[in-house]
Design a protein around this motif. Structure first.
Motif, PDB file in Angstrom:
ATOM      1  N   SER A   1       0.070  31.083 -27.349  1.00  0.00           N
ATOM      2  CA  SER A   1       0.112  30.942 -26.030  1.00  0.00           C
ATOM      3  C   SER A   1       1.462  30.520 -25.167  1.00  0.00           C
ATOM      4  CB  SER A   1      -0.883  29.875 -25.643  1.00  0.00           C
ATOM      5  OG  SER A   1      -2.339  30.226 -26.070  1.00  0.00           O
ATOM      6  N   LEU A   2       2.310  29.601 -26.098  1.00  0.00           N
ATOM      7  CA  LEU A   2       3.549  29.453 -25.449  1.00  0.00           C
ATOM      8  C   LEU A   2       4.456  30.686 -25.609  1.00  0.00           C
ATOM      9  CD1 LEU A   2       3.945  25.738 -27.323  1.00  0.00           C
ATOM     10  CD2 LEU A   2       3.583  26.342 -24.963  1.00  0.00           C
ATOM     11  N   ILE A   3       4.321  31.293 -26.798  1.00  0.00           N
ATOM     12  CA  ILE A   3       5.250  32.552 -26.762  1.00  0.00           C
ATOM     13  C   ILE A   3       4.917  33.412 -25.731  1.00  0.00           C
ATOM     14  CG2 ILE A   3       5.759  34.417 -28.228  1.00  0.00           C
ATOM     15  CD1 ILE A   3       5.384  32.800 -30.719  1.00  0.00           C
ATOM     16  N   LEU A   4       3.733  33.729 -25.467  1.00  0.00           N
ATOM     17  CA  LEU A   4       3.366  34.572 -24.174  1.00  0.00           C
ATOM     18  C   LEU A   4       3.580  33.928 -23.144  1.00  0.00           C
ATOM     19  CD1 LEU A   4      -0.435  35.704 -25.627  1.00  0.00           C
ATOM     20  CD2 LEU A   4       1.788  37.037 -25.698  1.00  0.00           C
ATOM     21  N   LEU A   5       3.747  32.624 -22.745  1.00  0.00           N
ATOM     22  CA  LEU A   5       4.310  32.009 -21.541  1.00  0.00           C
ATOM     23  C   LEU A   5       5.657  32.163 -21.376  1.00  0.00           C
ATOM     24  CD1 LEU A   5       3.283  30.408 -19.178  1.00  0.00           C
ATOM     25  CD2 LEU A   5       3.670  28.426 -20.355  1.00  0.00           C
ATOM     26  N   TRP A   6       6.389  32.090 -22.513  1.00  0.00           N
ATOM     27  CA  TRP A   6       7.805  32.170 -22.534  1.00  0.00           C
ATOM     28  C   TRP A   6       8.219  33.597 -22.159  1.00  0.00           C
ATOM     29  CZ3 TRP A   6      11.021  34.301 -26.793  1.00  0.00           C
ATOM     30  CH2 TRP A   6      12.328  34.218 -26.383  1.00  0.00           C
ATOM     31  N   ARG A   7       7.411  34.608 -22.691  1.00  0.00           N
ATOM     32  CA  ARG A   7       7.775  35.966 -22.528  1.00  0.00           C
ATOM     33  C   ARG A   7       7.157  36.805 -21.167  1.00  0.00           C
ATOM     34  NH1 ARG A   7       9.421  39.020 -26.869  1.00  0.00           N
ATOM     35  NH2 ARG A   7       9.919  40.479 -25.315  1.00  0.00           N
TER      36      ARG A   7
ATOM     37  N   LYS B   1       3.939  36.808 -20.398  1.00  0.00           N
ATOM     38  CA  LYS B   1       2.903  37.578 -20.661  1.00  0.00           C
ATOM     39  C   LYS B   1       1.562  36.593 -20.006  1.00  0.00           C
ATOM     40  CE  LYS B   1       4.774  41.047 -22.742  1.00  0.00           C
ATOM     41  NZ  LYS B   1       5.071  42.538 -22.021  1.00  0.00           N
ATOM     42  N   LEU B   2       1.695  35.561 -19.972  1.00  0.00           N
ATOM     43  CA  LEU B   2       0.660  34.731 -19.305  1.00  0.00           C
ATOM     44  C   LEU B   2       1.398  34.031 -18.084  1.00  0.00           C
ATOM     45  CD1 LEU B   2      -0.616  32.334 -22.311  1.00  0.00           C
ATOM     46  CD2 LEU B   2      -1.677  34.295 -20.998  1.00  0.00           C
ATOM     47  N   ILE B   3       0.408  34.052 -16.908  1.00  0.00           N
ATOM     48  CA  ILE B   3       0.752  33.564 -15.811  1.00  0.00           C
ATOM     49  C   ILE B   3       0.691  31.960 -15.672  1.00  0.00           C
ATOM     50  CG2 ILE B   3       0.730  33.630 -13.244  1.00  0.00           C
ATOM     51  CD1 ILE B   3      -0.151  36.655 -13.706  1.00  0.00           C
ATOM     52  N   ARG B   4       1.689  31.170 -15.154  1.00  0.00           N
ATOM     53  CA  ARG B   4       1.602  29.915 -15.055  1.00  0.00           C
ATOM     54  C   ARG B   4       0.523  29.548 -13.730  1.00  0.00           C
ATOM     55  NH1 ARG B   4       5.248  26.133 -17.286  1.00  0.00           N
ATOM     56  NH2 ARG B   4       6.915  27.172 -18.199  1.00  0.00           N
ATOM     57  N   SER B   5      -0.349  28.464 -13.724  1.00  0.00           N
ATOM     58  CA  SER B   5      -1.146  28.028 -12.780  1.00  0.00           C
ATOM     59  C   SER B   5      -0.012  27.547 -11.610  1.00  0.00           C
ATOM     60  CB  SER B   5      -2.097  26.854 -13.108  1.00  0.00           C
ATOM     61  OG  SER B   5      -2.966  27.299 -14.191  1.00  0.00           O
ATOM     62  N   PHE B   6      -0.251  27.823 -10.373  1.00  0.00           N
ATOM     63  CA  PHE B   6       0.291  27.294  -9.174  1.00  0.00           C
ATOM     64  C   PHE B   6       1.758  27.899  -9.358  1.00  0.00           C
ATOM     65  CE2 PHE B   6      -3.227  24.079  -9.867  1.00  0.00           C
ATOM     66  CZ  PHE B   6      -3.882  24.572  -8.696  1.00  0.00           C
ATOM     67  N   ALA B   7       2.183  29.065  -9.814  1.00  0.00           N
ATOM     68  CA  ALA B   7       3.465  29.368  -9.884  1.00  0.00           C
ATOM     69  C   ALA B   7       4.264  29.399  -8.587  1.00  0.00           C
ATOM     70  CB  ALA B   7       3.379  30.811 -10.635  1.00  0.00           C
ATOM     71  N   LEU B   8       3.636  29.509  -7.535  1.00  0.00           N
ATOM     72  CA  LEU B   8       4.232  29.389  -6.309  1.00  0.00           C
ATOM     73  C   LEU B   8       4.283  28.200  -5.586  1.00  0.00           C
ATOM     74  CD1 LEU B   8       2.898  32.614  -4.602  1.00  0.00           C
ATOM     75  CD2 LEU B   8       5.069  32.139  -5.942  1.00  0.00           C
ATOM     76  N   GLY B   9       3.997  27.021  -6.364  1.00  0.00           N
ATOM     77  CA  GLY B   9       3.841  25.755  -6.015  1.00  0.00           C
ATOM     78  C   GLY B   9       2.373  25.033  -5.826  1.00  0.00           C
ATOM     79  N   TYR B  10       2.358  23.856  -5.933  1.00  0.00           N
ATOM     80  CA  TYR B  10       1.133  23.159  -5.837  1.00  0.00           C
ATOM     81  C   TYR B  10       0.555  23.373  -4.277  1.00  0.00           C
ATOM     82  CZ  TYR B  10       2.062  21.598 -10.608  1.00  0.00           C
ATOM     83  OH  TYR B  10       2.480  21.644 -11.976  1.00  0.00           O
ATOM     84  N   PRO B  11      -0.895  23.221  -4.349  1.00  0.00           N
ATOM     85  CA  PRO B  11      -1.334  23.047  -2.854  1.00  0.00           C
ATOM     86  C   PRO B  11      -0.966  21.736  -2.371  1.00  0.00           C
ATOM     87  CG  PRO B  11      -3.121  23.031  -4.532  1.00  0.00           C
ATOM     88  CD  PRO B  11      -1.807  23.453  -5.140  1.00  0.00           C
ATOM     89  N   ALA B  12      -1.118  21.463  -1.049  1.00  0.00           N
ATOM     90  CA  ALA B  12      -1.035  20.021  -0.415  1.00  0.00           C
ATOM     91  C   ALA B  12      -2.048  19.253  -0.564  1.00  0.00           C
ATOM     92  CB  ALA B  12      -0.640  20.273   0.964  1.00  0.00           C
ATOM     93  N   LEU B  13      -1.666  18.330  -1.239  1.00  0.00           N
ATOM     94  CA  LEU B  13      -2.868  17.014  -1.338  1.00  0.00           C
ATOM     95  C   LEU B  13      -3.489  16.597   0.095  1.00  0.00           C
ATOM     96  CD1 LEU B  13      -1.181  15.145  -4.059  1.00  0.00           C
ATOM     97  CD2 LEU B  13      -3.005  16.811  -4.236  1.00  0.00           C
ATOM     98  N   GLU B  14      -4.537  15.878   0.045  1.00  0.00           N
ATOM     99  CA  GLU B  14      -5.099  15.647   1.149  1.00  0.00           C
ATOM    100  C   GLU B  14      -4.360  14.576   2.097  1.00  0.00           C
ATOM    101  OE1 GLU B  14      -8.919  14.011   0.272  1.00  0.00           O
ATOM    102  OE2 GLU B  14      -9.894  15.968   0.019  1.00  0.00           O
ATOM    103  N   VAL B  15      -3.685  13.733   1.197  1.00  0.00           N
ATOM    104  CA  VAL B  15      -2.844  12.567   1.648  1.00  0.00           C
ATOM    105  C   VAL B  15      -1.757  13.321   2.417  1.00  0.00           C
ATOM    106  CG1 VAL B  15      -1.331  12.445  -0.381  1.00  0.00           C
ATOM    107  CG2 VAL B  15      -1.599  10.356   1.173  1.00  0.00           C
ATOM    108  N   ASP B  16      -1.084  14.555   1.882  1.00  0.00           N
ATOM    109  CA  ASP B  16      -0.030  15.266   2.562  1.00  0.00           C
ATOM    110  C   ASP B  16      -0.450  15.770   4.028  1.00  0.00           C
ATOM    111  OD1 ASP B  16       1.719  14.357   0.485  1.00  0.00           O
ATOM    112  OD2 ASP B  16       0.983  16.021  -0.695  1.00  0.00           O
ATOM    113  N   GLN B  17      -2.019  16.263   4.000  1.00  0.00           N
ATOM    114  CA  GLN B  17      -2.294  16.841   5.119  1.00  0.00           C
ATOM    115  C   GLN B  17      -2.722  16.117   6.194  1.00  0.00           C
ATOM    116  OE1 GLN B  17      -5.580  19.137   3.438  1.00  0.00           O
ATOM    117  NE2 GLN B  17      -4.454  20.486   2.149  1.00  0.00           N
TER     118      GLN B  17
END
Length: 251
Positions: free
Chosen positions: A193-199, A201-217
């Protein structure tokens, strides 16, 4: 008497580990090195003397203030050190005195790998919890390290059946090799899994950034969070314990 010496030894060891965990909690989320530069005041960045770094007692000797700039030192540092030392001692008592947690008394001479694995896992979880409480995220390096060491431990070493006793120097091979094979398979899957992530082939969760938390909203937020009576009481005690500043030090 030997148990008392071991309890004191593991409390001291745990307090030292707790001091390192404080460094991890402060530096790891900021992308700083964990070993360089040496410990320093976060305000004036003056390098701390070795006697200021003594776990728990260093904060007490300084009366909760930096020796050089007189800014307050968070009580979190001695608290984490004390809790880690207490956890190390508690697990020694639970595993190696009385009937233990498995209905049998373990021996530190033979069963030390089990103890080390437990306290290592707890130290990682404590560091991750403190970072999560302050930053609302956990660095991936902590669970990856914990998973890697855990898989390595269970691949090489295993648990003995209840009532069994290993001979001095004997490895704790899992019964029939089933546990070892399962851990080895999990380790191979983790590496793939780590090799596929490095290459890519696997997509990271929240690759474009984490959603705003309730406290931030929330638009309207209070300047300071409300504290319960226990928090206010402890806060007052800490402030009363801190060394009082002279007029020259205040300037």
């Amino acid at each position: 008497m030997p148990h008392l010496l071991f309890i004191l030894f593991f409390f001291t060891l745990g307090a030292c580990i707790g001091s390192f965990l404080n460094v991890v909690v402060w530096r790891l989320p900021r992308g700083e090195s964990l070993v360089s530069p040496p410990s320093r005041c976060p305000y004036c960045e003056h390098r701390l003397a070795f006697y200021d770094n003594v776990p728990v007692f260093g904060w007490l000797w300084l009366r909760g203030r930096c020796r050089y700039c007189f800014n307050p030192i968070s009580a979190r540092y001695p608290t984490v050190e004390f809790i880690t030392g207490a956890v190390f001692s508690f697990y020694y008592i639970m595993l190696f005195t009385g009937d233990g947690v498995c209905g049998r008394t373990l021996d530190i001479r033979h069963d030390w790998p089990i103890y080390l694995m437990y306290v290592f896992a707890l130290s990682c979880l404590l560091a991750a919890s403190l970072i999560d409480a302050a930053q609302f995220w956990i660095p991936q390096s902590i669970p990856l390290l914990l998973a890697g060491i855990g898989l390595l431990y269970h691949t090489i070493l295993g648990g003995l059946p209840v009532g069994a006793r290993a001979m001095p120097g004997e490895l704790y091979l899992a019964p029939d090799g089933v546990g070892g094979l399962a851990a080895a398979g999990g380790g191979i899957g983790l590496v793939i899994s780590l090799i596929l992530l490095w290459r890519g082939k696997l997509i990271r969760s929240f690759a474009l950034g984490y959603p705003a938390l309730e406290v931030d909203q929330e638009v309207h937020q209070e300047a300071e969070p409300k504290q319960g009576w226990a928090g206010r009481l402890v806060g007052r005690w800490i402030e009363s314990f801190r060394r009082k500043l002279t007029p020259q030090q205040k300037t």
